[in-house]
Design a protein around this motif. Structure first.
Motif, PDB file in Angstrom:
ATOM      1  N   TRP B  86       0.840  -1.203   0.000  1.00  0.00           N
ATOM      2  CA  TRP B  86       0.000   0.000   0.000  1.00  0.00           C
ATOM      3  C   TRP B  86       0.872   1.249   0.000  1.00  0.00           C
ATOM      4  O   TRP B  86       1.110   1.857   1.025  1.00  0.00           O
ATOM      5  CB  TRP B  86      -0.979  -0.019   1.173  1.00  0.00           C
ATOM      6  CG  TRP B  86      -1.784  -1.265   1.181  1.00  0.00           C
ATOM      7  CD1 TRP B  86      -1.704  -2.284   2.077  1.00  0.00           C
ATOM      8  CD2 TRP B  86      -2.778  -1.662   0.229  1.00  0.00           C
ATOM      9  NE1 TRP B  86      -2.575  -3.284   1.740  1.00  0.00           N
ATOM     10  CE2 TRP B  86      -3.251  -2.935   0.605  1.00  0.00           C
ATOM     11  CE3 TRP B  86      -3.308  -1.084  -0.928  1.00  0.00           C
ATOM     12  CZ2 TRP B  86      -4.212  -3.629  -0.106  1.00  0.00           C
ATOM     13  CZ3 TRP B  86      -4.272  -1.774  -1.642  1.00  0.00           C
ATOM     14  CH2 TRP B  86      -4.716  -3.015  -1.232  1.00  0.00           C
ATOM     15  N   ILE B  88       1.063   4.693  -0.245  1.00  0.00           N
ATOM     16  CA  ILE B  88       0.276   5.923  -0.271  1.00  0.00           C
ATOM     17  C   ILE B  88       1.217   7.117  -0.155  1.00  0.00           C
ATOM     18  O   ILE B  88       0.861   8.180   0.322  1.00  0.00           O
ATOM     19  CB  ILE B  88      -0.826   5.943   0.813  1.00  0.00           C
ATOM     20  CG1 ILE B  88      -0.259   5.570   2.159  1.00  0.00           C
ATOM     21  CG2 ILE B  88      -1.930   4.983   0.462  1.00  0.00           C
ATOM     22  CD1 ILE B  88      -1.307   5.651   3.268  1.00  0.00           C
ATOM     23  N   VAL B 145       8.188  -3.855   8.358  1.00  0.00           N
ATOM     24  CA  VAL B 145       7.614  -2.620   8.885  1.00  0.00           C
ATOM     25  C   VAL B 145       6.450  -2.202   7.996  1.00  0.00           C
ATOM     26  O   VAL B 145       6.575  -2.212   6.769  1.00  0.00           O
ATOM     27  CB  VAL B 145       8.660  -1.490   8.937  1.00  0.00           C
ATOM     28  CG1 VAL B 145       8.047  -0.211   9.467  1.00  0.00           C
ATOM     29  CG2 VAL B 145       9.834  -1.910   9.786  1.00  0.00           C
ATOM     30  N   ASP B 146       5.340  -1.849   8.601  1.00  0.00           N
ATOM     31  CA  ASP B 146       4.132  -1.512   7.860  1.00  0.00           C
ATOM     32  C   ASP B 146       4.390  -0.382   6.867  1.00  0.00           C
ATOM     33  O   ASP B 146       4.818   0.705   7.250  1.00  0.00           O
ATOM     34  CB  ASP B 146       3.031  -1.085   8.841  1.00  0.00           C
ATOM     35  CG  ASP B 146       1.747  -0.754   8.117  1.00  0.00           C
ATOM     36  OD1 ASP B 146       1.136  -1.680   7.570  1.00  0.00           O
ATOM     37  OD2 ASP B 146       1.371   0.430   8.074  1.00  0.00           O
ATOM     38  N   THR B 148       2.253   1.217   4.836  1.00  0.00           N
ATOM     39  CA  THR B 148       1.248   2.282   4.710  1.00  0.00           C
ATOM     40  C   THR B 148       1.708   3.530   5.458  1.00  0.00           C
ATOM     41  O   THR B 148       1.699   4.637   4.932  1.00  0.00           O
ATOM     42  CB  THR B 148      -0.087   1.834   5.332  1.00  0.00           C
ATOM     43  OG1 THR B 148      -0.125   0.434   5.371  1.00  0.00           O
ATOM     44  CG2 THR B 148      -1.248   2.362   4.559  1.00  0.00           C
ATOM     45  N   LEU B 149       2.104   3.318   6.720  1.00  0.00           N
ATOM     46  CA  LEU B 149       2.477   4.453   7.549  1.00  0.00           C
ATOM     47  C   LEU B 149       3.790   5.069   7.107  1.00  0.00           C
ATOM     48  O   LEU B 149       3.928   6.282   7.062  1.00  0.00           O
ATOM     49  CB  LEU B 149       2.570   3.999   9.010  1.00  0.00           C
ATOM     50  CG  LEU B 149       1.221   3.688   9.621  1.00  0.00           C
ATOM     51  CD1 LEU B 149       1.386   2.982  10.944  1.00  0.00           C
ATOM     52  CD2 LEU B 149       0.427   4.963   9.807  1.00  0.00           C
ATOM     53  N   VAL B 150       4.764   4.210   6.743  1.00  0.00           N
ATOM     54  CA  VAL B 150       6.078   4.761   6.380  1.00  0.00           C
ATOM     55  C   VAL B 150       5.955   5.596   5.104  1.00  0.00           C
ATOM     56  O   VAL B 150       6.457   6.717   5.037  1.00  0.00           O
ATOM     57  CB  VAL B 150       7.119   3.639   6.215  1.00  0.00           C
ATOM     58  CG1 VAL B 150       8.456   4.233   5.799  1.00  0.00           C
ATOM     59  CG2 VAL B 150       7.282   2.870   7.513  1.00  0.00           C
ATOM     60  N   LEU B 152       3.408   7.127   3.994  1.00  0.00           N
ATOM     61  CA  LEU B 152       2.665   8.356   4.270  1.00  0.00           C
ATOM     62  C   LEU B 152       3.498   9.359   5.064  1.00  0.00           C
ATOM     63  O   LEU B 152       3.516  10.550   4.770  1.00  0.00           O
ATOM     64  CB  LEU B 152       1.379   8.052   5.033  1.00  0.00           C
ATOM     65  CG  LEU B 152       0.585   9.337   5.048  1.00  0.00           C
ATOM     66  CD1 LEU B 152      -0.503   9.281   4.031  1.00  0.00           C
ATOM     67  CD2 LEU B 152       0.106   9.694   6.383  1.00  0.00           C
ATOM     68  N   MET B 153       4.216   8.873   6.085  1.00  0.00           N
ATOM     69  CA  MET B 153       5.046   9.776   6.890  1.00  0.00           C
ATOM     70  C   MET B 153       6.097  10.451   6.013  1.00  0.00           C
ATOM     71  O   MET B 153       6.428  11.620   6.193  1.00  0.00           O
ATOM     72  CB  MET B 153       5.749   8.988   8.009  1.00  0.00           C
ATOM     73  CG  MET B 153       4.812   8.518   9.100  1.00  0.00           C
ATOM     74  SD  MET B 153       4.072   9.903   9.938  1.00  0.00           S
ATOM     75  CE  MET B 153       2.362   9.465   9.937  1.00  0.00           C
TER      76      MET B 153
END
Lengths: 316, 365
Positions: B86, B88, B145-146, B148-150, B152-153
């Motif tokens: 994902w 993003i 490590v996920d 999606t969050l990385v 986006l951050m």
């Protein structure tokens, strides 16, 4: 001393919205539902509560509206992922995309005609810190008692959320649903109903976190008022290992970063503001890497085993 | 009454085409209700949007201006989405590419032959986008490590970094305090085709075609689709899952990066505010509505660009918020997601529960 007290006070204020959202998302994820729509839900909570407070003058009503809006948006996620079995990641992303678009629309439309229908730049009622007698005089920890009502409410909510999850029958059922919905079903738990309920309740708390921003922390409405907090919360849920009692640490960490940013900027540091502003996002990545590394050392961090899976009764 | 879901062996082709179209219609109806609530006439509004986006030659070219980055970022995220990675972070990949392209265009021009400046600047931009996506890809494949969050951050990090540059060290001293770099030398300007629409369109169209061929007609594309279906199955067949995921995400980042390179070389001719205006997020809607099919991404990107340009027009003509376009886009995914159920499952409704049980039994349920 003075410095620590003031950093702690700002950290708490900055972290309050994160705690509400972290507890909300913890409950949702405990029911096996990953909701990536937090950013959109927080934005909607912020814009709707600010508009309500502006027009009615009532903060209570503003908070109720935020809760209702959050519940409604989470209900969409619940319907799509539980009833329609849509992919939870994509459904959450759509909630965020829709929420940020709609919040931006409302911010450009709900305002009074005199302000060109915009909410930006308006001053509305806001929550003010109230010092608690005696308690706020305690050195350092007094910072905990010069907050506003939304932060004080956390001192009740955090233990309650912990107690419910770990010490009540319903909490046990909830944890069972996140770990093994089939077994929970066999135990007689209405899995579908519970998933709906905790997703919706979680969404309401998340929106309350958004409302705290527009009513208290950075009063008023501005585009993108959340600045990625909704995403940081997803990392905080992992950081707190899905335990509401630990939600406060992550919030203090990120609130503390905010506080230190303020302090450094006020002291005229030579570090460019841009780099200071990167800190929360870089820290989020570090937290994620650290937690994953921790888990890889076969330390169980407590992720609900069935998180992210659609539950189907007929599947055996 | 008893509702029963039966998993289809292959996705329903009819549903694949019908669901996006019905979703688009549903989004217009739902947004229409919101418009009525705010005292606006939905028909007049949609008419103004349509006219604003496609009503004239100029409108068309402006829609193309927005469609080009949406095609490239849409293609980019769709490659990663196919692997259930994902990404993003298209917005950040686009932004760092803009930064890297600006770096080449401004600082390499004294010694790089003029003829090479544009291609090198664009390639370095794409490489920067790839690297920016490579970080979460490596974190995912090596440490789980996920992503999606990385991803986006890293958007926020990239945007703050670019702001630091054009407000700070890269700011044009002759810019009257305007935040932005000095304009690029002419050699780094991407030729325009019509209005502000630039040659990036050709690259986007070729990229869509190439990507379709690679995904559907090559061994690597076949391997990617196996990985996308089930990583475990891919491992059993001896496919190097980690390496392929990293490669695909690098490709994803490079495509998103191209969008950013073309924005600065084709539109603004400098690095300045307004590079990151959300293409990377709309790309998610583009990719999903096109059902991750590269060829479908082209018309869908054009449509989404039309909604954005139409939204701007509605603001000017009718005084409605430009965010109108974002609301319409955001609404599309809900019915899409609900509808994907019908592509994956055959839904059977039994009036008689006994009969339902009977028909389920032979399936070994």
């Amino acid at each position: 001393m003075e410095l620590i007290t003031s950093i702690l006070a700002i950290a708490l204020r900055a972290g309050t919205s994160l705690v509400y959202a972290t507890i909300g998302e913890t409950y949702t994820e405990r029911a096996g539902i990953l909701n990536l729509g937090l950013e959109g839900i927080m934005l909607m909570g912020a814009v709707c509560s600010f508009a309500t407070a502006y027009y009615t003058g009532s903060i209570v009503l503003a908070i109720l509206v935020a809760l209702a809006v959050g519940a409604a948006m989470a209900a969409i996620h619940a319907f799509l992922t539980i009833t329609m079995r849509a992919n939870q990641v994509v459904s959450g992303l759509s909630i965020t995309l829709f929420g940020s678009g709609f919040a931006s629309f409302l911010g450009q439309r709900l305002g009074p005609e005199s302000n060109n229908h915009r909410l930006v730049g308006l001053v509305g009622p806001r929550l003010k810190p109230e010092n608690l007698p005696w308690l706020s005089d305690i050195p350092v920890l007094g910072a905990l008692f010069e907050q506003d009502i939304l932060t004080y409410a956390l001192y009740v909510l955090i233990p309650l959320a912990w107690f419910y999850l770990y010490k009540t029958r319903n909490g046990l059922n909830l944890r069972a649903i996140g770990e093994d919905p089939q077994t929970a079903d066999a135990m007689g738990v209405d899995v579908f109903k519970a998933k709906f309920l905790y997703t919706i309740a979680g969404g309401a708390l998340v929106a309350l976190g958004g409302a705290q921003l527009s009513l208290s922390y950075t009063p008023g409405w501005s585009e993108n008022i959340t600045g990625g907090r909704g995403w940081i919360v997803i990392a905080l849920v992992i950081f707190s290992m899905w335990n509401p009692a630990r939600a406060i640490w992550g919030a203090l960490l990120f609130g503390g970063i905010n506080a230190i940013q303020f302090r450094l900027q006020a002291s005229g540091t030579t570090i460019p503001a841009g780099f200071l502003n990167m800190l929360p996002y870089l820290t989020t990545i570090l937290v994620l890497v650290a937690m994953t590394f921790w888990e890889s050392l076969s330390k169980r961090i407590g992720a609900p085993a069935a998180l992210g899976n659609a539950y189907m009764r007929e599947e055996k | 009454m008893n509702i029963h879901f039966e998993k289809r062996k292959t996705l329903s082709r009819k549903a694949l085409v019908l669901v996006p179209l019905v979703s688009l219609a549903a989004s217009f109806v739902l947004t229409g209700l919101i418009l009525i609530l705010f005292g606006a006439n939905p028909f007049a509004t949609y008419g103004a949007m349509l006219k604003g986006a496609f009503g004239s030659w100029r409108a068309w070219t402006e829609t193309l201006v927005k469609a080009i980055p949406l095609m490239l970022t849409g293609l980019g995220v769709s490659v990663a989405f196919r692997l259930k990675f994902w990404n993003i972070g298209a917005e950040g990949q686009l932004t760092v590419a803009g930064v890297a392209t600006a770096w080449v265009a401004i600082f390499w021009s004294p010694w790089l032959p003029a003829g090479l400046l544009l291609p090198v600047a664009v390639l370095v931009g794409a490489a920067a986008g790839a690297l920016w996506a490579g970080v979460p890809a490596l974190l995912k494949t090596s440490l789980k490590v996920d992503e999606t969050l990385v991803t986006l951050m890293l958007n926020y990090v990239a945007i703050l970094f670019s702001e630091f540059l054009y407000y700070g060290p890269w700011r044009d001293p002759k810019g009257f305090g305007f935040p932005g770099t000095a304009p690029f030398p002419d050699a780094a300007w991407l030729p325009r085709i019509a209005g502000r629409a630039h040659a990036g369109l050709y690259v986007a169209l070729v990229a869509a075609l190439l990507l379709w061929v690679v995904l559907n007609r090559t061994k690597w594309g076949f391997e990617l689709s196996i990985i996308g279906n089930s990583q475990r199955a891919a491992r059993y067949q001896g496919i190097a899952v980690e390496r392929n995921v990293v490669l695909a995400v690098l490709l994803s980042g490079a495509l998103c990066g191209l969008a950013g390179s073309f924005e600065v070389t084709g539109i603004s001719h400098r690095l300045q505010q307004g590079l990151s205006i959300g293409y990377g997020y709309t790309a998610i809607i583009v990719a999903w509505m096109a059902q991750l099919n590269p060829l479908a991404i082209v018309p869908v990107a054009l449509l989404m660009a039309g909604l954005l340009v139409g939204g701007d027009q509605v603001q000017m003509v009718m005084g409605l918020p430009a965010a109108m376009g974002l609301v319409l886009q955001g609404m599309i995914l809900f019915p899409m997601l609900a509808g994907s159920l019908f592509a994956e499952y055959r839904v059977k409704v039994y009036k008689n529960p006994a009969k339902a049980a009977e028909s389920r039994a032979p399936g070994g349920a």
